[in-house]
Scaffold this active site. Sequence first.
Site, PDB file in Angstrom:
ATOM      1  N   CYS A 213      54.231 -32.342  19.913  1.00  0.00           N
ATOM      2  CA  CYS A 213      54.059 -31.309  20.954  1.00  0.00           C
ATOM      3  C   CYS A 213      54.268 -29.885  20.451  1.00  0.00           C
ATOM      4  O   CYS A 213      53.732 -28.949  21.016  1.00  0.00           O
ATOM      5  CB  CYS A 213      55.063 -31.515  22.079  1.00  0.00           C
ATOM      6  SG  CYS A 213      55.293 -33.184  22.561  1.00  0.00           S
TER       7      CYS A 213
ATOM      8  N   HIS B  54      52.154 -38.749  28.298  1.00  0.00           N
ATOM      9  CA  HIS B  54      50.929 -38.509  27.536  1.00  0.00           C
ATOM     10  C   HIS B  54      50.607 -39.721  26.657  1.00  0.00           C
ATOM     11  O   HIS B  54      51.506 -40.502  26.317  1.00  0.00           O
ATOM     12  CB  HIS B  54      51.122 -37.313  26.596  1.00  0.00           C
ATOM     13  CG  HIS B  54      51.127 -35.979  27.260  1.00  0.00           C
ATOM     14  ND1 HIS B  54      52.115 -35.051  27.058  1.00  0.00           N
ATOM     15  CD2 HIS B  54      50.231 -35.395  28.096  1.00  0.00           C
ATOM     16  CE1 HIS B  54      51.847 -33.961  27.757  1.00  0.00           C
ATOM     17  NE2 HIS B  54      50.719 -34.137  28.397  1.00  0.00           N
TER      18      HIS B  54
HETATM   19  C1  CIR Z   1      55.486 -30.995  30.241  1.00  0.00           C
HETATM   20  O1  CIR Z   1      55.827 -31.786  31.103  1.00  0.00           O
HETATM   21  O2  CIR Z   1      54.347 -30.522  30.194  1.00  0.00           O
HETATM   22  C2  CIR Z   1      56.503 -30.561  29.216  1.00  0.00           C
HETATM   23  N1  CIR Z   1      57.801 -30.507  29.806  1.00  0.00           N
HETATM   24  C3  CIR Z   1      56.508 -31.517  28.035  1.00  0.00           C
HETATM   25  C4  CIR Z   1      55.220 -31.512  27.285  1.00  0.00           C
HETATM   26  C5  CIR Z   1      55.269 -32.367  26.090  1.00  0.00           C
HETATM   27  N2  CIR Z   1      54.049 -32.293  25.364  1.00  0.00           N
HETATM   28  C6  CIR Z   1      53.492 -33.297  24.729  1.00  0.00           C
HETATM   29  O3  CIR Z   1      53.958 -34.424  24.803  1.00  0.00           O
HETATM   30  N3  CIR Z   1      52.369 -33.064  24.072  1.00  0.00           N
END
Ligand code: CIR
Length: 249
Positions: free
Chosen positions: A243, A159
């Site tokens: 997150c 991201h």
């Molecule tokens: C994903 O791959 O969607 C989750 N395992 C991790 C999401 C992390 N979120 C973020 O960086 N905003």
Amino acid sequence: MIALTRSVPSSIANCELTHLQREPIDLERAKQQHRQYEETLASLGYTIVHLPDTPELPDSVFVEDTAVVTDEIAIITRPGAASRRPETVTVADALRQYRPIVHIQEPGTLDGGDVLRIGKRFFVGRSDRTNEQGIEQLRMYLTPFGYSVEEVVLNDCLHLKTAVTALNETMVLLNPAWVRMPGFETIETDPAEAFAANVLLTPRGVMMSAAFPRTIERVRSRGIDVHPVDASELAKAEGGLTCCSLLLA
Ligand code: CIR
């Protein structure tokens, strides 16, 4: 100030992974670190509002990806990973109490982790999770309120906020291998700490992962208050500090 959070789901071992190898996640440790995260937010002035548990949704602790919230509006996203789309239902129900709600619609996809706000400017990473239509819809929702939406090119990371976050309205912390942010005063992550750029900015300082002491030192040396927390277990699920909450002013 309100912080929406959600507990670590018991199915976290089945989380989405893009850039990391799967490793065992200690559920109890992850929960304990998540509680410490919530306690730190509370100490920084936030009232914690818990979203309903969704143990069957492996990535549901990462609530940031499900919405973009400003003073005026809450935009419910359409996450790029199909497994994550059901997470938005309970988030929309909760946010409806605080803000008017709109939705990113198919074929648009957008993850909140790709959306970085600095003042009235929104920077959006065009990633594997966020597509052109998602960015265009975000622009349509935000420009009436005087915000700009600017696309940012990303290299090799999940991201935009994996690569860069703001330390205040003029200074960013970034990993130069993954992103550039022309026009901002910049602190670079220590070369040995690639994932250190994801910090959670609050009015009383920034929360950073204790796993990155060298980058913490760089930030502190610029006079910024740093609140370190242990976030090592959820880091194995590719989650950082932004997150795990949705912050409402
Ligand atoms: C994903 O791959 O969607 C989750 N395992 C991790 C999401 C992390 N979120 C973020 O960086 N905003």
